[in-house]
Design a protein around this motif. Structure first.
Motif, PDB file in Angstrom:
ATOM      1  N   THR A  84      -0.121   4.153   7.075  1.00 15.06           N
ATOM      2  CA  THR A  84       0.348   3.895   5.610  1.00 15.06           C
ATOM      3  C   THR A  84      -0.284   5.012   4.460  1.00 15.06           C
ATOM      4  O   THR A  84       0.520   5.211   3.952  1.00 15.06           O
ATOM      5  CB  THR A  84       0.823   2.280   4.949  1.00 15.06           C
ATOM      6  OG1 THR A  84       1.598   1.468   5.892  1.00 15.06           O
ATOM      7  CG2 THR A  84       1.534   2.601   3.656  1.00 15.06           C
ATOM      8  N   MET A  85      -1.510   4.471   4.819  1.00 19.63           N
ATOM      9  CA  MET A  85      -1.932   5.424   3.625  1.00 19.63           C
ATOM     10  C   MET A  85      -2.126   6.904   3.793  1.00 19.63           C
ATOM     11  O   MET A  85      -2.157   7.946   3.470  1.00 19.63           O
ATOM     12  CB  MET A  85      -3.237   5.279   3.878  1.00 19.63           C
ATOM     13  CG  MET A  85      -3.826   3.771   2.912  1.00 19.63           C
ATOM     14  SD  MET A  85      -5.789   3.726   3.150  1.00 19.63           S
ATOM     15  CE  MET A  85      -6.323   2.741   4.111  1.00 19.63           C
ATOM     16  N   MET A 100       0.987  -1.481  -0.349  1.00 19.85           N
ATOM     17  CA  MET A 100      -0.331  -0.148  -0.059  1.00 19.85           C
ATOM     18  C   MET A 100       0.587   1.179  -0.052  1.00 19.85           C
ATOM     19  O   MET A 100       0.650   2.565  -0.271  1.00 19.85           O
ATOM     20  CB  MET A 100      -0.927  -0.202   1.075  1.00 19.85           C
ATOM     21  CG  MET A 100      -2.124  -0.439   1.479  1.00 19.85           C
ATOM     22  SD  MET A 100      -3.471  -0.623  -0.096  1.00 19.85           S
ATOM     23  CE  MET A 100      -4.061   0.723   0.300  1.00 19.85           C
ATOM     24  N   ARG A 101       1.591   1.490   0.031  1.00 22.75           N
ATOM     25  CA  ARG A 101       3.075   1.953   0.511  1.00 22.75           C
ATOM     26  C   ARG A 101       3.433   3.197  -1.043  1.00 22.75           C
ATOM     27  O   ARG A 101       3.580   3.985  -0.911  1.00 22.75           O
ATOM     28  CB  ARG A 101       4.111   1.778   0.526  1.00 22.75           C
ATOM     29  CG  ARG A 101       4.279   1.360   2.241  1.00 22.75           C
ATOM     30  CD  ARG A 101       5.518   1.099   2.746  1.00 22.75           C
ATOM     31  NE  ARG A 101       6.168   1.663   2.493  1.00 22.75           N
ATOM     32  CZ  ARG A 101       7.229   2.811   3.446  1.00 22.75           C
ATOM     33  NH1 ARG A 101       6.768   2.550   4.577  1.00 22.75           N
ATOM     34  NH2 ARG A 101       8.534   3.575   3.340  1.00 22.75           N
ATOM     35  N   LEU A 131      -6.114   7.174  -4.425  1.00 26.21           N
ATOM     36  CA  LEU A 131      -6.666   6.317  -2.659  1.00 26.21           C
ATOM     37  C   LEU A 131      -8.466   7.700  -2.365  1.00 26.21           C
ATOM     38  O   LEU A 131      -7.735   7.876  -1.601  1.00 26.21           O
ATOM     39  CB  LEU A 131      -6.160   5.597  -1.549  1.00 26.21           C
ATOM     40  CG  LEU A 131      -4.708   5.150  -2.082  1.00 26.21           C
ATOM     41  CD1 LEU A 131      -4.037   4.715  -1.082  1.00 26.21           C
ATOM     42  CD2 LEU A 131      -5.442   3.588  -1.563  1.00 26.21           C
ATOM     43  N   ASN A 167       1.472   8.651   3.313  1.00 22.07           N
ATOM     44  CA  ASN A 167       1.301   8.608   1.937  1.00 22.07           C
ATOM     45  C   ASN A 167       0.536  10.140   1.933  1.00 22.07           C
ATOM     46  O   ASN A 167       0.237  10.479   0.026  1.00 22.07           O
ATOM     47  CB  ASN A 167       1.196   7.638   1.210  1.00 22.07           C
ATOM     48  CG  ASN A 167       1.919   6.114   1.253  1.00 22.07           C
ATOM     49  OD1 ASN A 167       2.540   6.456   1.354  1.00 22.07           O
ATOM     50  ND2 ASN A 167       1.215   5.101   0.173  1.00 22.07           N
ATOM     51  N   ALA A 205      -3.002  10.410   1.832  1.00 17.86           N
ATOM     52  CA  ALA A 205      -4.344   9.969   1.623  1.00 17.86           C
ATOM     53  C   ALA A 205      -5.134   9.783   2.342  1.00 17.86           C
ATOM     54  O   ALA A 205      -4.524   8.942   3.847  1.00 17.86           O
ATOM     55  CB  ALA A 205      -3.735   8.655   0.854  1.00 17.86           C
ATOM     56  N   ARG A 206      -6.936  10.034   2.380  1.00 17.92           N
ATOM     57  CA  ARG A 206      -7.346  10.350   3.311  1.00 17.92           C
ATOM     58  C   ARG A 206      -8.657   9.838   2.470  1.00 17.92           C
ATOM     59  O   ARG A 206      -9.737  10.473   2.328  1.00 17.92           O
ATOM     60  CB  ARG A 206      -7.876  11.912   4.363  1.00 17.92           C
ATOM     61  CG  ARG A 206      -6.554  12.063   4.684  1.00 17.92           C
ATOM     62  CD  ARG A 206      -6.732  12.016   6.413  1.00 17.92           C
ATOM     63  NE  ARG A 206      -5.566  12.098   7.575  1.00 17.92           N
ATOM     64  CZ  ARG A 206      -5.528  12.472   8.765  1.00 17.92           C
ATOM     65  NH1 ARG A 206      -6.560  11.461   9.165  1.00 17.92           N
ATOM     66  NH2 ARG A 206      -4.406  12.618   9.205  1.00 17.92           N
ATOM     67  N   PHE A 252     -11.636   3.591   0.804  1.00 19.29           N
ATOM     68  CA  PHE A 252     -10.835   1.680   1.043  1.00 19.29           C
ATOM     69  C   PHE A 252     -11.984   0.905   1.663  1.00 19.29           C
ATOM     70  O   PHE A 252     -12.396   1.815   2.890  1.00 19.29           O
ATOM     71  CB  PHE A 252     -10.036   2.475   2.207  1.00 19.29           C
ATOM     72  CG  PHE A 252      -8.993   0.961   2.800  1.00 19.29           C
ATOM     73  CD1 PHE A 252      -8.319   0.977   1.756  1.00 19.29           C
ATOM     74  CD2 PHE A 252      -9.190   0.540   4.224  1.00 19.29           C
ATOM     75  CE1 PHE A 252      -7.148  -0.877   2.000  1.00 19.29           C
ATOM     76  CE2 PHE A 252      -8.147  -0.647   4.243  1.00 19.29           C
ATOM     77  CZ  PHE A 252      -7.502  -1.070   3.274  1.00 19.29           C
TER      78      PHE A 252
END
Length: 224
Positions: free
Chosen positions: A179-180, A133-134, A141, A183, A185-186, A144
Motif C-alpha cells: 500500500t505504501m 494507510m491508503r 511517510l 502511494n 512512498a518509500r 515506518f
C-alpha cells in the motif's frame, strides 16, 4: 561515525509532553523538544517522533482540533530547527491512538513541515484498519516502524513486549508495504521491538536477525 560505515541517521524519537493540557508542563515539553530537535539536526537527521507522551495514560480525551493547534506549534518549531516532527500514534493511548485521528490532525494542522510515524503494532493495537494507510502519501511517510504480533494475546490485552520479529506473526505486512509503495512512498523501515527475549541476544546478532527478517518480508511482498 555512521557515515564511515555507509549509514545515515534518518530520524530520532523524543518523548516531550507537547500535547498535554497543563500549560506549564506543555511549555517545558516544548523546551525539551527544542533540545531534542537540536540534537537531531546535529546528527544530520531530518525527522523526530512526536508521540502523545504525557496524554497516553490519562482518562481525558483532548479534542482533535486542540491537538492540531498544539501540533502546529511543534511543526513551526521544527521549521525553525530544520527538523520535521512526525505525529506518532500509540495504539494503547487515550489520545492519538488511531490512523484516522492522525490524518485529521495532520490535515487540520495545515502546516507543510509535518509527517506521520506509523507502526505495525500500534496500527493493530489501536484498532485501525490497515486500509487506512491508503490515505497517506510520500510527503508524510518518511519512516515506518516495523515489527509483528502473534495471534495471542488478543488485541485488547496485547502489550509492547509481545511484539515479535517481522514475519513471525500475523500482521498484514505485505498489504501494508504494498500500500505504501502504491502511494509512491518509500519510507525508511525502522525495526522497533520490546521483546525481552530478544534483549538477551548480543547486539550484533539482534541487528543481523532483524535485518534478515525485514528483508525476507520485503521479498515476500515483491519489494526486495
Amino acid at each position: 561515525e555512521c557515515a564511515d560505515h555507509g549509514l545515515a541517521i534518518v530520524g530520532t524519537i523524543g518523548f516531550a509532553s507537547w500535547i498535554v493540557d497543563d500549560p506549564q508542563t506543555r511549555r517545558a515539553g516544548l523546551e525539551q523538544l527544542r533540545r531534542d530537535m537540536d540534537r537531531t539536526a546535529r546528527l544530520g537527521a531530518r525527522y523526530i517522533a512526536a508521540p502523545p507522551a504525557g496524554a497516553h495514560r490519562t482518562e481525558t480525551s483532548i479534542p482533535l482540533d486542540v491537538v492540531a493547534d498544539r501540533f502546529r506549534v511543534v511543526a513551526e518549531l521544527g521549521r525553525e530547527m530544520g527538523v520535521t516532527p512526525q505525529l506518532e500514534i500509540w495504539g494503547g493511548s487515550a489520545n492519538l491512538r488511531r490512523l484516522e485521528e492522525a490524518a485529521y490532525v495532520l490535515a487540520r494542522t495545515g502546516h507543510p513541515n509535518t509527517a506521520l510515524l506509523a507502526d505495525v503494532f500500534h496500527i493493530y493495537k489501536g484498532g485501525s484498519s490497515p486500509h487506512a494507510m491508503r490515505v497517506f502519501g510520500p510527503s508524510v511517510l518518511a519512516v515506518f516502524h516495523m515489527n509483528d504480533y502473534p495471534e495471542n494475546p488478543p488485541r485488547e490485552t496485547i502489550r509492547d513486549a509481545d511484539r515479535v520479529w517481522p514475519g513471525d506473526g500475523i500482521a498484514p505486512l505485505r498489504e501494508l508495504l504494498q500500500t505504501m509503495v502504491a502511494n509512491g512512498a518509500r519510507p525508511a523501515l525502522s525495526l522497533e521491538l520490546f521483546n525481552e527475549s530478544y534483549w538477551k541476544l548480543p547486539a550484533a546478532e539482534a541487528a543481523r536477525v532483524g535485518l534478515e527478517k525485514m528483508r525476507a518480508v520485503l521479498r515476500a511482498a515483491g519489494l526486495d
